[in-house]
Design a protein around this motif. Structure first.
Motif, mmCIF file in Angstrom:
data_model
loop_
_atom_site.group_PDB
_atom_site.id
_atom_site.type_symbol
_atom_site.label_atom_id
_atom_site.label_comp_id
_atom_site.label_asym_id
_atom_site.label_seq_id
_atom_site.Cartn_x
_atom_site.Cartn_y
_atom_site.Cartn_z
ATOM 1 N N ALA A 97 0.846 -1.195 0.000
ATOM 2 C CA ALA A 97 0.000 0.000 0.000
ATOM 3 C C ALA A 97 0.883 1.247 0.000
ATOM 4 O O ALA A 97 2.020 1.233 0.477
ATOM 5 C CB ALA A 97 -0.912 -0.006 1.218
ATOM 6 N N SER A 99 0.823 5.610 0.567
ATOM 7 C CA SER A 99 0.127 6.806 1.020
ATOM 8 C C SER A 99 0.760 8.028 0.367
ATOM 9 O O SER A 99 1.989 8.178 0.380
ATOM 10 C CB SER A 99 0.205 6.919 2.549
ATOM 11 O OG SER A 99 -0.415 8.107 2.988
ATOM 12 N N SER A 178 -4.473 13.764 1.938
ATOM 13 C CA SER A 178 -3.756 12.513 1.677
ATOM 14 C C SER A 178 -4.709 11.495 1.071
ATOM 15 O O SER A 178 -5.937 11.605 1.209
ATOM 16 C CB SER A 178 -3.139 11.956 2.966
ATOM 17 O OG SER A 178 -4.158 11.605 3.888
ATOM 18 N N GLU A 180 -4.857 6.968 0.082
ATOM 19 C CA GLU A 180 -4.260 5.653 0.244
ATOM 20 C C GLU A 180 -4.447 4.854 -1.038
ATOM 21 O O GLU A 180 -5.540 4.843 -1.617
ATOM 22 C CB GLU A 180 -4.900 4.891 1.412
ATOM 23 C CG GLU A 180 -4.710 5.551 2.770
ATOM 24 C CD GLU A 180 -3.265 5.473 3.246
ATOM 25 O OE1 GLU A 180 -2.572 4.491 2.881
ATOM 26 O OE2 GLU A 180 -2.841 6.390 3.967
#
Length: 242
Positions: A97, A99, A178, A180
């Motif tokens: 993942a 960010s 932000s 993800e």
């Protein structure tokens, strides 16, 4: 009530995918507002089908896998046949993942290569999960596990703005601090994974591997339809939902 009393997450096992869908809808109505309800959906395909599950199904599965490590309470709904499926290692989704934050540095070309290696499909216009589009300094992306696509606007090598946008109208919405980004699939497609897949395929299946369309496609860094049932060939070890 059982989930509210229990100190950890509760697994609700339904007999079939249809029953799991019904149970998820019912729990969304009856469960307390502070009780998370996650659904790990069935692929809705058969072994060795020549097509893959719908992107929305893959997105929901990845979102659930990403949320499980931090789930301290709530309900996870699953159909019994899904419990038989092998899953990627428990750290796979979290380790891959990404960010992104507004104002940070981003190497545009390396980011695009990473999306392609992670299974994202480059298209002229983003409309569904797992797609991205590039227009100069603007990158549109619909990450797996996200409810909406995002627009990344770069100024040189800095993220100038992050915005959600409507895939129907392509109009940008409010700015975000932000976002993800989860991997696009439950199996990787980088060079190490491809080498591992080729080695395990040859060890598992008799005959000339190069004659297999599945083997050739993965060797050429393409994910063919139905590749989900070959997931154990991408990893040394797999996991289950438990």
């Amino acid at each position: 009530e059982a989930a509210a009393r229990h100190s950890g997450p509760v697994l609700a096992v339904a007999a079939s995918a249809r029953d799991a869908d019904r149970l998820e809808a019912a729990l969304g109505f009856f469960a307390a507002a502070d009780t998370p309800v996650l659904h790990f959906p069935d692929w809705e395909t058969l072994p060795y089908d020549s097509f893959s599950p719908h992107q929305d199904i893959v997105s929901e599965r990845l979102a659930t896998l990403a949320g499980l490590p931090g789930l301290t309470r709530g309900i996870v709904v699953i159909a019994a046949p899904c419990l038989m499926q092998r899953l990627p290692p428990t750290d796979y989704v979290g380790a891959r993942a990404l960010s992104l934050r507004s104002g940070e540095t981003l190497d545009r070309d390396a980011f695009i290569r990473g999306l392609e290696a992670g299974g994202y499909l480059r298209v002229p216009e983003v409309s569904e999960h797992g797609e991205f589009a590039v227009r100069g300094a603007i990158i549109d992306l619909f990450p797996m596990g996200s409810r909406e696509p995002y627009r990344i606007d770069l100024f040189d090598e800095e993220i100038d703005t992050l915005r959600a946008f409507d895939p129907e109208t392509q109009l940008s919405g409010d700015s975000l601090q932000s976002i993800e980004i989860l991997p696009a699939r439950e199996a990787p497609l980088d060079q190490d994974a491809i080498r591992g897949f080729r080695r395990r395929y040859r060890a598992r299946f008799a005959g000339e591997a190069a004659r297999s369309p599945i083997y050739r496609d993965v060797s050429e860094q393409r994910m063919p339809g139905g590749i989900e049932y070959y997931l154990p060939l991408f990893f040394d070890d797999t996991a289950t939902l438990f």
